[in-house]
Motif scaffolding. Structure first.
Motif, mmCIF file in Angstrom:
data_model
loop_
_atom_site.group_PDB
_atom_site.id
_atom_site.type_symbol
_atom_site.label_atom_id
_atom_site.label_comp_id
_atom_site.label_asym_id
_atom_site.label_seq_id
_atom_site.Cartn_x
_atom_site.Cartn_y
_atom_site.Cartn_z
ATOM 1 N N GLU A 2 -4.378 -5.826 -12.354
ATOM 2 C CA GLU A 2 -3.033 -5.616 -11.814
ATOM 3 C C GLU A 2 -3.121 -4.916 -10.456
ATOM 4 O O GLU A 2 -3.894 -3.979 -10.270
ATOM 5 N N VAL A 3 -2.309 -5.398 -9.518
ATOM 6 C CA VAL A 3 -2.272 -4.797 -8.177
ATOM 7 C C VAL A 3 -1.396 -3.553 -8.220
ATOM 8 O O VAL A 3 -0.286 -3.574 -8.751
ATOM 9 N N GLU A 4 -1.914 -2.448 -7.660
ATOM 10 C CA GLU A 4 -1.144 -1.209 -7.635
ATOM 11 C C GLU A 4 0.016 -1.333 -6.660
ATOM 12 O O GLU A 4 -0.118 -1.885 -5.571
ATOM 13 N N LYS A 5 1.164 -0.810 -7.063
ATOM 14 C CA LYS A 5 2.333 -0.771 -6.189
ATOM 15 C C LYS A 5 2.385 0.582 -5.507
ATOM 16 O O LYS A 5 1.785 1.549 -5.950
ATOM 17 N N HIS A 6 3.147 0.629 -4.425
ATOM 18 C CA HIS A 6 3.350 1.906 -3.753
ATOM 19 C C HIS A 6 4.244 2.791 -4.618
ATOM 20 O O HIS A 6 5.147 2.313 -5.301
ATOM 21 N N SER A 7 4.011 4.066 -4.559
ATOM 22 C CA SER A 7 4.792 5.037 -5.309
ATOM 23 C C SER A 7 6.191 5.131 -4.714
ATOM 24 O O SER A 7 6.359 5.344 -3.509
ATOM 25 N N GLY A 8 7.213 4.984 -5.559
ATOM 26 C CA GLY A 8 8.592 5.129 -5.097
ATOM 27 C C GLY A 8 8.868 6.534 -4.599
ATOM 28 O O GLY A 8 9.567 6.729 -3.594
ATOM 29 N N ARG A 79 -0.591 4.165 -8.946
ATOM 30 C CA ARG A 79 0.210 3.860 -7.760
ATOM 31 C C ARG A 79 -0.599 4.150 -6.507
ATOM 32 O O ARG A 79 -1.480 5.015 -6.503
ATOM 33 N N LYS A 80 -0.293 3.430 -5.431
ATOM 34 C CA LYS A 80 -0.921 3.722 -4.150
ATOM 35 C C LYS A 80 -0.395 5.062 -3.650
ATOM 36 O O LYS A 80 0.776 5.386 -3.823
#
Length: 109
Positions: A2-8, A79-80
């Motif tokens: 799974e590709v990490e998403k940026h932290s909200g 998360r990134k």
């Protein structure tokens, strides 16, 4: 994989720190122009000076909130962290430099 998403939280910290930094810079510039253009200096009890002071402290609080969001983004797992790191660093630099500038101004006055 799974590709990490940026932290909200990190993105919110980054944006909030940038916006508050720009507004703090503008407030300090406006206060400097008002001080320089007013004969005898700006009256500290005038409505304009009070409003500038109020908004300056409001944006300093916003900078502290951005710092907290950045810390929250840094401790999120999976998360990134780039925006959380940038938001934390920017908000810390903005807060410390603004407080130091205010202290220098108070010592001179």
């Amino acid at each position: 994989m799974e590709v990490e998403k940026h932290s909200g939280l990190g993105i919110a910290s980054f944006i909030t720190s940038i916006v508050s930094g720009v507004f703090i810079f503008l407030l300090i510039a406006v206060a400097g122009v008002m001080e320089a253009s007013t004969p005898g200096g700006l009256d500290e009890e005038s409505a304009a000076a009070v409003m500038i002071g109020f908004f300056l402290f409001a944006f300093l609080v916003t900078t502290l909130i951005a710092f907290g969001l950045g810390i929250g983004g840094l401790i999120q797992k999976g998360r990134k962290k780039i925006f959380a790191t940038l938001g934390t660093v920017f908000s810390a630099v903005i807060f410390v430099s603004t407080v130091l500038l205010l202290m220098v101004g108070l010592m001179m006055g």
